[in-house]
Every structure is written in C-alpha cells, then in structure tokens.
Write a protein that holds these residues in place. Structure first.
Motif, PDB file in Angstrom:
ATOM      1  N   SER A 118      48.614  35.827  29.430  1.00  0.00           N
ATOM      2  CA  SER A 118      49.229  36.597  28.349  1.00  0.00           C
ATOM      3  C   SER A 118      48.461  36.492  27.033  1.00  0.00           C
ATOM      4  O   SER A 118      48.495  37.407  26.219  1.00  0.00           O
ATOM      5  CB  SER A 118      50.676  36.156  28.130  1.00  0.00           C
ATOM      6  N   ALA A 119      47.762  35.366  26.808  1.00  0.00           N
ATOM      7  CA  ALA A 119      47.063  35.181  25.529  1.00  0.00           C
ATOM      8  C   ALA A 119      45.586  35.542  25.617  1.00  0.00           C
ATOM      9  O   ALA A 119      44.832  35.302  24.673  1.00  0.00           O
ATOM     10  CB  ALA A 119      47.219  33.727  25.067  1.00  0.00           C
ATOM     11  N   LEU A 120      45.160  36.123  26.738  1.00  0.00           N
ATOM     12  CA  LEU A 120      43.734  36.376  26.951  1.00  0.00           C
ATOM     13  C   LEU A 120      43.374  37.834  26.693  1.00  0.00           C
ATOM     14  O   LEU A 120      44.192  38.742  26.864  1.00  0.00           O
ATOM     15  CB  LEU A 120      43.343  36.009  28.391  1.00  0.00           C
ATOM     16  N   ASP A 121      42.120  38.067  26.293  1.00  0.00           N
ATOM     17  CA  ASP A 121      41.604  39.433  26.142  1.00  0.00           C
ATOM     18  C   ASP A 121      41.592  40.126  27.492  1.00  0.00           C
ATOM     19  O   ASP A 121      41.521  39.482  28.542  1.00  0.00           O
ATOM     20  CB  ASP A 121      40.183  39.386  25.582  1.00  0.00           C
ATOM     21  N   VAL A 122      41.573  41.471  27.467  1.00  0.00           N
ATOM     22  CA  VAL A 122      41.726  42.217  28.722  1.00  0.00           C
ATOM     23  C   VAL A 122      40.609  41.935  29.724  1.00  0.00           C
ATOM     24  O   VAL A 122      40.868  41.804  30.920  1.00  0.00           O
ATOM     25  CB  VAL A 122      41.851  43.738  28.467  1.00  0.00           C
ATOM     26  N   SER A 123      39.363  41.823  29.276  1.00  0.00           N
ATOM     27  CA  SER A 123      38.269  41.578  30.216  1.00  0.00           C
ATOM     28  C   SER A 123      38.355  40.171  30.801  1.00  0.00           C
ATOM     29  O   SER A 123      38.119  39.960  31.991  1.00  0.00           O
ATOM     30  CB  SER A 123      36.908  41.809  29.555  1.00  0.00           C
ATOM     31  N   VAL A 124      38.728  39.187  29.962  1.00  0.00           N
ATOM     32  CA  VAL A 124      38.899  37.811  30.441  1.00  0.00           C
ATOM     33  C   VAL A 124      40.117  37.739  31.355  1.00  0.00           C
ATOM     34  O   VAL A 124      40.103  37.069  32.395  1.00  0.00           O
ATOM     35  CB  VAL A 124      39.068  36.840  29.247  1.00  0.00           C
ATOM     36  N   GLN A 125      41.168  38.462  31.003  1.00  0.00           N
ATOM     37  CA  GLN A 125      42.374  38.541  31.831  1.00  0.00           C
ATOM     38  C   GLN A 125      42.023  39.046  33.223  1.00  0.00           C
ATOM     39  O   GLN A 125      42.454  38.471  34.236  1.00  0.00           O
ATOM     40  CB  GLN A 125      43.359  39.495  31.155  1.00  0.00           C
ATOM     41  N   ALA A 126      41.217  40.103  33.274  1.00  0.00           N
ATOM     42  CA  ALA A 126      40.806  40.669  34.565  1.00  0.00           C
ATOM     43  C   ALA A 126      40.034  39.648  35.390  1.00  0.00           C
ATOM     44  O   ALA A 126      40.220  39.548  36.612  1.00  0.00           O
ATOM     45  CB  ALA A 126      39.962  41.919  34.328  1.00  0.00           C
ATOM     46  N   GLN A 127      39.166  38.861  34.734  1.00  0.00           N
ATOM     47  CA  GLN A 127      38.385  37.835  35.449  1.00  0.00           C
ATOM     48  C   GLN A 127      39.286  36.748  36.024  1.00  0.00           C
ATOM     49  O   GLN A 127      39.112  36.323  37.166  1.00  0.00           O
ATOM     50  CB  GLN A 127      37.365  37.210  34.498  1.00  0.00           C
ATOM     51  N   VAL A 128      40.284  36.299  35.234  1.00  0.00           N
ATOM     52  CA  VAL A 128      41.191  35.239  35.699  1.00  0.00           C
ATOM     53  C   VAL A 128      42.061  35.744  36.858  1.00  0.00           C
ATOM     54  O   VAL A 128      42.264  35.031  37.845  1.00  0.00           O
ATOM     55  CB  VAL A 128      42.059  34.712  34.529  1.00  0.00           C
ATOM     56  N   LEU A 129      42.546  36.988  36.769  1.00  0.00           N
ATOM     57  CA  LEU A 129      43.356  37.546  37.853  1.00  0.00           C
ATOM     58  C   LEU A 129      42.526  37.680  39.134  1.00  0.00           C
ATOM     59  O   LEU A 129      43.015  37.391  40.234  1.00  0.00           O
ATOM     60  CB  LEU A 129      43.918  38.912  37.447  1.00  0.00           C
ATOM     61  N   GLU A 130      41.287  38.104  38.979  1.00  0.00           N
ATOM     62  CA  GLU A 130      40.390  38.226  40.140  1.00  0.00           C
ATOM     63  C   GLU A 130      40.144  36.850  40.766  1.00  0.00           C
ATOM     64  O   GLU A 130      40.104  36.709  41.992  1.00  0.00           O
ATOM     65  CB  GLU A 130      39.058  38.857  39.702  1.00  0.00           C
ATOM     66  N   LEU A 131      40.011  35.832  39.913  1.00  0.00           N
ATOM     67  CA  LEU A 131      39.816  34.465  40.400  1.00  0.00           C
ATOM     68  C   LEU A 131      41.038  34.002  41.198  1.00  0.00           C
ATOM     69  O   LEU A 131      40.901  33.437  42.300  1.00  0.00           O
ATOM     70  CB  LEU A 131      39.567  33.531  39.215  1.00  0.00           C
ATOM     71  N   LEU A 132      42.233  34.233  40.666  1.00  0.00           N
ATOM     72  CA  LEU A 132      43.461  33.821  41.363  1.00  0.00           C
ATOM     73  C   LEU A 132      43.577  34.519  42.719  1.00  0.00           C
ATOM     74  O   LEU A 132      43.973  33.896  43.716  1.00  0.00           O
ATOM     75  CB  LEU A 132      44.685  34.134  40.499  1.00  0.00           C
ATOM     76  N   GLU A 133      43.222  35.808  42.760  1.00  0.00           N
ATOM     77  CA  GLU A 133      43.279  36.549  44.029  1.00  0.00           C
ATOM     78  C   GLU A 133      42.271  36.009  45.035  1.00  0.00           C
ATOM     79  O   GLU A 133      42.584  35.859  46.224  1.00  0.00           O
ATOM     80  CB  GLU A 133      43.025  38.034  43.777  1.00  0.00           C
ATOM     81  N   SER A 134      41.051  35.711  44.577  1.00  0.00           N
ATOM     82  CA  SER A 134      40.019  35.208  45.501  1.00  0.00           C
ATOM     83  C   SER A 134      40.398  33.837  46.050  1.00  0.00           C
ATOM     84  O   SER A 134      40.168  33.535  47.225  1.00  0.00           O
ATOM     85  CB  SER A 134      38.649  35.158  44.812  1.00  0.00           C
ATOM     86  N   LEU A 135      41.012  32.991  45.209  1.00  0.00           N
ATOM     87  CA  LEU A 135      41.459  31.668  45.668  1.00  0.00           C
ATOM     88  C   LEU A 135      42.589  31.815  46.683  1.00  0.00           C
ATOM     89  O   LEU A 135      42.671  31.049  47.650  1.00  0.00           O
ATOM     90  CB  LEU A 135      41.927  30.828  44.476  1.00  0.00           C
ATOM     91  N   GLN A 136      43.458  32.808  46.481  1.00  0.00           N
ATOM     92  CA  GLN A 136      44.535  33.052  47.435  1.00  0.00           C
ATOM     93  C   GLN A 136      43.981  33.498  48.783  1.00  0.00           C
ATOM     94  O   GLN A 136      44.428  33.033  49.841  1.00  0.00           O
ATOM     95  CB  GLN A 136      45.495  34.101  46.884  1.00  0.00           C
TER      96      GLN A 136
END
Length: 587
Positions: free
Chosen positions: A464-482
C-alpha cells in the motif's frame, strides 16, 4: 516535451520557472530537482506525478519556503503575482503562508499538534491571521468543519487528533488549510494512506471547495487513478527531471515519454486481471477458521460505569487451500488487520483457527514457537518492522537463530539464498534498513518471512505504501514464490485492483464481519452486498474517460458503534449463496 495549454481566459496565480534544488550531505552535493517549470491557474488542478525520490514534495516545500537547511536553490524563481517568493524575507512569507498559499501535508497525524484539541488548532490559525477573535473564531472553526462535512462538529471540536480516524484527521487538515480561503492550495499525497471510500470523499471535498473558492490546486501524488480523477494538467517527474508536461487527457491518451508509458503500464487496473488465476497447490486445506471473535476491553472512566468492550472481529469463518490466495478487503477499522494478527496468535481470540488440522487457539510457549515455522507475517510498514540497529543479514537470519536451525556458516548461506530469492544481491546482508528504498525493505521483510519455509503467509497491506512500479515488482515476486513453493497467502488490502491481480478468492469485511465472499470474478464484477458495491464505486480509475461521481459518497454514513457492553451478543449473520461459492450476508 508537451506543455499545458490552459484556456486564454484563465488567470495565472503562481508560476515556477527553471527551479533547481540541491541537497548537500557533508562534502557531497546532489541535484534533486533540475530545471522545473509549471504554472498554476485559478480554479484548475495541476498534478505532479512520479515515484518516490522524484522531487515532487521538495518542489512543494520550496513554494512554501519550508525546505530543509541542507537544501540550496542554485537557480530559478517562484512568482506569486509580481513577487518572487524566493526573495521574500521570512516575515513576509509567514504572512503569505497559510493565508494565501496553504498546504495539506501527507501525514495528518504528524502535522496536527497532539496536545491541542481540533478546535484549539483551528482557532489558533484563525487568530494568527487576524480573521476573527474570541467567540467569532470558535464560530468560524465550527463553520469550516461543517464545510468539510465533519459530523458531530461540537464533539469533534473538543477531541484531540488521536481520537479521530485517518479520514477525519485529513478533513481537519483540509479545514485548517482552507479556513483563510487561500488562492493556492498544495496537497502532498493527501489520500495515500486512506481507504478507497474515504479517499473518494476527500477528493470530492477538495473539488467542491475548489469550485466554491476558485482555488488553484497543486496536487502531488503517485496514484495515477487520482491523477486521472482530479487533474486538468499533469507534470510527470522522474529523479528530479520533468519527463512530460501536458493536459491530463494528453498524458493518459498519448503519453510522449517512455517513463510515463512505463508508469501507466505498471498501474493495476480493475477489470484487467485474468478471470481465473491458476492455483499452484493441492486440494489440501491449509487453514480453517471458524467462529473467530476478537474483543478488546475499554477502560472505564469511573468505577460505576458499565464495563464495555470493542467488538473488533465477530464470527468470522473461512478456509484457505494450499497454494491459494484469499484477499480480505474493507475500510480501516473493519477488522482486517486484527483478523490477521489473530491468525498469527499475536492476540487473544475465541473460536477456532486450525493450521493443517492443528488448533492454534490456546497455544503458548514452545508449542506456539514450533507452529510459527509454518505461518509467518509480512507487515504493512517495512521500516517499522525492521530493527534499525541490526544489519539485513542479522534480520533475515534471526528466525533461523531463534529456532536453532544451522550453525553460523549455514545461516549465512541461507540468508544469501533468501536475499537472492527476493531479487537482492547477497552482499546487501552487511547493510542496514535505512540504506534501502521502501520496495527493497519490503523485499527484505519477505525474505525474513520465507526463512523458515512457511506454508501460510499473512500479508497485511504489503504494497500500500509503495510506488506503482515497485508495487508491481513485489506482487510479481509474491506470485513467483507461490508458484515455486505452493505458498498460501491471506492478503489484506484496501486496493481492489491489487486484490483482483493476485487473489483467487476475496472476503469483504464490514464492522468486524464478512458480508460477502466468493471468487474475485464474482465479488468484484458482480457485487451483491450494498457495502461491496459502495467500495467498488469509490475506486478511482486511471482513465480520464472513466471519472467517478463521488458526490454521493461525500455524505458520511454513520458506521455502527463497535463498543458494546461486556458480553454483548452480536446478531449472527445469515448468508445466501447467489452462485456456487458466492456468499452474501442477508439484511
């Protein structure tokens, strides 16, 4: 580079010309804003958009004459009428500041005096600018709170900032900024930490006040949905440089800069996610929650007062499968984070929480310590979650040390593996949290959560506190770990577009209870409960042709009071199954 073309009849109020800002650290000087140009017009809104570190907030502080001491202005002018604000003495700036040029700061809790009531702070502003005295000042404060749609004004005037919700504190900040009817209003990320409905109310409120007072509005944000909703003109900044300057329509329909295109592409948009996300796991049920209830005692003001308690979470039920992500959405105070903490056994609760068949309620000591290997949490604020005195290596390796896993060399190797898993080089283990960006700190928190190879991760507003491009990177990371480890997530958020992007199912919470649950497609695209419909109607879209009508949300609806007499029995919700797997609470 395109330039904004305001109408010929519009009056220029303020202009920034060739402004540059340097920041000096000991013997090093860094240019943080370079050759910035823009103009503000009466009744128009200019949004400065960009990611953290782009120089947005520093530019606004320069206008207000509030730059930190290490800042230097090697060139430029800020013209307000015929006067250059950079050449005005401090006494003259004090007369302008607040009266003609006002600012709403990003975090109202740190901007409001915790020792003064709301009424005292508003009256202080009124008296300082010699607008009224005595009872007239109180009356003006009362009228201004009415103007920003604060309910129960008489009660609010006597309250301190900590007694108000985030949305109410932001309304008070707007009231303080607008009490002098300034010609220029600067709003620095005014809605970043707010829920979608509160954000919509604040945006509509600013629109109304702007129409009433013909104020020139300078809005600083990294939320492109807010930019599309509010802006007439847009300046896109990146690392202190203007990448693009144009009308809002031009920026969204035909962006000229590669950086603007990248920024817009990174914005999660409701309705663009796949209708069905693959589940990377088995049919095993990881987590079973039945009748979860959390209540907090309320301190009595006198020995004769009836004992009361806050009904934070009431009769919550859900299951979570292996490799599945369940989203929990709702406004602040609805019980989302309290539910997450209860699942982690971080607070006392009643009801049943079973992890792989093991009952967590009542677990203590070594038994609870052992189960923590299988369930971990990622907190909302990565900076607060990391001990500033410990290196990254110590922080990520701490769970291994606590659980006695491996010797020093093995822990060091495991830390290196974990950092590389989350996209950070192993050598950062020697650095400290303050040396990283917000997105990098969140990656460190994710690495620490993965250290014990958990089966379930509770993610509380992790982007929620991250910029959109960084947000996209973190979400992609969570999906890849899943995908790789078959992790199960309970993903707590108020951002509907993010929920749609990462979750398989979603539960909507209101006043401590789940009022709707189903697949993302069912809940987000065919909402049945009025509260879910209200939430979705408040989501700003990053599209100038899809502006929302937030006027209906501006009238504050009273949320039921969660404070009840001790032992109060809340009515049990009954659910209708409108489609297979889509449950809606009945009135």
């Amino acid at each position: 580079m395109m330039t904004t073309q305001p109408g010929s009849g519009e009056r220029r109020v303020l202009s920034v010309e060739r402004l540059s800002i340097d920041i000096s650290h000991e013997h090093d000087t860094q240019r943080v804003v370079d050759d910035l140009n823009f103009a503000l017009y009466a009744g128009r809104t200019l949004c400065i958009a960009g990611e953290s570190g782009s120089g947005k907030s520093l530019s606004s502080l320069a206008i207000m004459g509030l730059l930190p001491k290490m800042a230097r202005l090697p060139s430029g002018a800020i013209l307000y009428g015929e006067r250059d604000l950079l050449e005005l003495p401090e006494r003259a700036m004090q007369r302008l500041r607040g009266r003609e040029i006002a600012m709403i700061f990003q975090e109202p809790m740190t901007s409001l005096n915790p020792l003064m009531t709301v009424g005292q702070q508003l009256e202080e502003t009124i008296r300082r600018h010699k607008l009224a005295e005595g009872g007239q000042a109180t009356q003006r404060a009362r009228e201004m709170l009415d103007a920003v749609r604060v309910p129960h004004v008489e009660q609010r005037l006597k309250q301190h900032p900590h007694e108000l919700s985030g949305g109410m504190r932001q309304r008070v900040m707007i009231a303080m900024a607008m009490v002098c009817r300034p010609k220029v209003l600067i709003a620095d990320e005014p809605t970043t930490a707010l829920d979608v409905t509160i954000q919509a109310q604040i945006l509509e409120l600013m629109r109304e006040l702007q129409r009433e007072f013909e104020t020139a509005l300078l809005m600083i944000t990294h939320d492109m949905g807010v930019v599309a909703e509010m802006a007439d003109d847009v300046v896109v900044m990146n690392q202190g440089i203007v990448e693009e300057s144009a009308t809002a329509r031009a920026v969204f329909t035909a962006p000229q800069s590669a950086y603007t295109r990248k920024l817009l592409a990174a914005v999660p948009r409701l309705g663009t996610a796949p209708s069905r996300l693959p589940v990377h796991g088995t049919d095993v049920t990881r987590l079973e929650v039945n009748g979860l209830r959390v209540r907090f005692p309320v301190k009595r003001r006198s020995p004769f007062e009836v004992r009361r308690e806050v009904c934070a979470v009431e009769d919550v039920n859900f299951t979570l499968g292996a490799g599945e992500t369940l989203g929990i959405v709702g406004e602040s105070g609805c019980g989302k984070s309290t539910t997450g903490k209860a699942l982690m056994n971080m607070l006392d609760f009643s009801g049943s929480v079973r992890l792989d068949g093991r009952e967590l309620n009542g677990m203590r000591g070594s038994e609870l310590k052992a189960v923590r290997c299988d369930i971990q949490m990622i907190f909302q604020d990565p900076f607060a979650a990391l001990n500033a005195r410990k290196s990254v290596g110590e922080l990520v390796g701490e769970p291994l040390l606590v659980h006695g896993l491996g010797d020093a060399d093995e822990r060091q190797r495991r830390v290196a593996e974990l950092l590389e898993q989350v996209g950070l080089p192993a050598e950062v283990a020697l650095r400290y949290p303050h040396q990283f960006s917000g997105g990098q700190r969140q990656r460190i928190c994710i690495a620490r959560a993965l250290a014990l190879n958990p089966k379930v991760i509770i993610a509380d507003e992790p982007v929620s506190a991250l910029d959109v491009s960084v947000q996209a990177q973190v979400l992609e990371l969570l999906e890849s770990l899943q995908r790789e480890y078959g992790l199960s997530y309970v993903f707590i958020s108020h951002d509907m577009a993010v929920i749609e992007q990462i979750c398989h199912r979603v539960a909507v919470m209101y006043c401590g209870q789940i009022v709707e649950m189903g697949s993302c497609q069912q809940v987000l695209h065919n909402p049945q409960h009025p509260y879910t419909q209200r939430l979705l109607s408040a989501v700003p879209m990053p599209d100038v042709d899809q502006k929302r009508d937030f006027a209906t949300l501006l009238h504050v609806t009273e949320v039921p009071d969660p404070i009840k007499p001790r032992g109060h029995q809340m009515p049990t919700l009954r659910y209708a199954e409108s489609q297979a797997g889509h449950f809606v609470a009945m009135a």
